[in-house]
Design an enzyme around this catalytic site. Structure first.
Site, PDB file in Angstrom:
ATOM      1  N   CYS A   1     -39.986 -42.526 -37.726  1.00 12.42           N
ATOM      2  CA  CYS A   1     -39.600 -42.285 -36.341  1.00 12.42           C
ATOM      3  C   CYS A   1     -39.570 -40.771 -36.147  1.00 12.42           C
ATOM      4  CB  CYS A   1     -38.228 -42.883 -36.056  1.00 12.42           C
ATOM      5  SG  CYS A   1     -37.562 -42.395 -34.450  1.00 12.42           S
TER       6      CYS A   1
ATOM      7  N   ARG B   1     -49.878 -49.589 -36.604  1.00 10.33           N
ATOM      8  CA  ARG B   1     -49.307 -48.928 -35.433  1.00 10.33           C
ATOM      9  C   ARG B   1     -48.123 -48.057 -35.879  1.00 10.33           C
ATOM     10  NH1 ARG B   1     -44.609 -48.144 -33.356  1.00 10.33           N
ATOM     11  NH2 ARG B   1     -44.073 -50.294 -33.823  1.00 10.33           N
TER      12      ARG B   1
ATOM     13  N   ASN C   1     -41.040 -48.492 -42.599  1.00  7.65           N
ATOM     14  CA  ASN C   1     -40.669 -49.892 -42.396  1.00  7.65           C
ATOM     15  C   ASN C   1     -40.442 -50.559 -43.752  1.00  7.65           C
ATOM     16  OD1 ASN C   1     -41.438 -50.767 -39.354  1.00  7.65           O
ATOM     17  ND2 ASN C   1     -42.820 -49.170 -40.067  1.00  7.65           N
TER      18      ASN C   1
END
Ligand code: ZN
Length: 300
Positions: A239, A13, A248
C-alpha cells in the site's frame, strides 16, 4: 467443511501496482493463463486507473480482452472512480470492484475525495451498471480493520457502509485489511457484524500479511462464514500509504492452509507451485514472500 471457497488471485493488480519492474502484456497473460489452468476461476487481472498514476496498467483493456478468452475464468478488474468504471464496462469487464476506504484520510490520499464523496460516486456507477447487462459490481472497503493514518477504524462505520452498499444493489462486499492492522478477534467480529447487517450478500476478505497475522485472519474469516478470499502469488502487494507494509497473504500458503483444512477450492497446489517458480523468472530482482515454495507442502 463442505462449502467451496473461491480463492481469487490479485497479484496482477495489487501485486504489480508498487513494484519497479514493468511486466509486459504477454507475460501478464501467460501468468493469468497459468493460474486459470491450475484451477483459479477468478483473477483480478488489472486496474482501470489513469496511466499517469499507475503506468503498469496502461495495457488494462488489452489484458482484460486477452483474459476474457481464457476458458473457465472470470477476470475481475479494479476501479477507483466512475471514469474507470465506465472504461472497464466499455472494455467488456463482467466483474468490477469499485474501491473506497472506510478511513477518510486514506480515501483522500488514494483517490482525492472523501469517503462520502466516493459513496455518492458509487451510486452513479450503480446507475451505469444498471444500464448494461450481466455486470457484477463489487465494492472493496479498504482500511476496514485499521488505517496507517487514522489508526483504529470504527467497526460501526464499516457496518454502516456495508448496509448502504447492500441497499444500493452492490453484488458483493470485500473487506480489506489494506495496511495489515487486523487481528483474528477483530476479523471475526467485523465479518459477523457485517453478515448480520447484509444477510446473504456474498462477503470477501482481502488480507495483507504485514504483521504476520494474515493466515490467522483467514481462519477467523472462514469461521465467520466468509467463502471468498483474495491472495497474491509470492505474497506480492503493498500500500503506497503504509510505509513498510509488506504484501498480500501469499496465494500458495493460503491454498496450502485450505488443503490442510479439507476446504475445497478446485485449485491444484502442486501445479500452482510450478507457476510460483515462473513468477521469480517473470519478476527478477523483486522480493517475493511465501513459505511454501522453499519448504514444500507438508507430507501427509
Ligand atoms: Zn491489497
Amino acid at each position: 467443511m463442505s462449502d467451496r471457497v473461491i480463492l481469487r488471485e490479485v497479484g496482477l493488480r495489487d501485486g504489480l501496482q508498487l513494484i519497479k519492474s514493468r511486466l509486459d502484456t504477454n507475460t501478464k497473460l501467460a501468468w493469468i493463463k497459468a493460474q486459470a489452468e491450475v484451477g483459479f476461476t477468478e483473477i483480478e487481472v488489472t486496474s482501470f486507473v489513469p496511466i499517469s498514476v499507475l503506468p503498469q496498467f496502461a495495457d488494462a483493456a488489452t489484458v482484460l480482452a486477452g483474459a476474457k478468452k481464457i476458458d473457465n475464468l472470470l477476470p475481475t478488474v479494479l476501479v477507483p472512480n466512475l471514469r474507470g468504471a465506465v472504461m472497464a464496462m466499455d472494455a467488456g469487464a463482467k466483474k468490477i470492484t469499485f474501491v473506497l476506504s472506510v478511513s477518510d484520510s486514506h480515501n483522500r490520499a488514494n483517490v482525492r475525495r472523501s469517503t462520502d464523496e466516493s459513496l455518492a460516486m458509487l451510486r452513479e456507477v450503480v446507475a451505469e451498471r444498471d444500464n448494461r447487462q450481466d455486470i457484477t459490481l463489487v465494492t472493496a472497503l479498504a482500511t476496514s480493520f485499521g488505517c496507517s493514518m487514522e489508526g483504529a477504524v470504527n467497526d460501526a462505520r464499516v457496518t454502516q457502509i456495508a448496509e448502504f452498499l447492500a441497499n444500493e444493489g452492490i453484488d458483493e462486499i470485500n473487506l480489506a485489511d489494506t495496511v495489515g492492522y487486523g487481528d483474528p478477534i477483530q476479523v471475526r467480529r467485523i465479518f459477523t457484524d457485517v453478515k448480520t447487517a447484509v444477510g446473504d450478500l456474498p462477503l470477501a476478505a482481502h488480507f495483507h500479511d504485514t504483521r504476520g497475522l494474515g493466515l490467522a485472519n483467514v481462519m477467523a474469516a472462514l469461521d465467520a462464514g466468509v467463502r471468498r478470499f483474495d491472495s497474491a502469488l509470492g505474497g506480492l502487494g503493498g500500500c503506497p500509504f503504509a510505509p513498510g507494509a509488506s504484501g498480500n497473504i501469499a496465494t500458495e500458503d493460503t491454498l496450502h492452509l485450505f488443503d490442510r483444512l479439507g476446504v475445497d477450492t478446485g485449485i491444484n497446489l502442486g501445479a500452482l507451485l510450478e507457476v510460483r517458480r515462473h513468477l521469480a523468472e517473470w519478476l527478477p530482482g523483486e522480493k517475493l514472500e511465501g513459505r511454501l515454495l522453499g519448504a514444500g507442502p507438508a507430507n501427509r
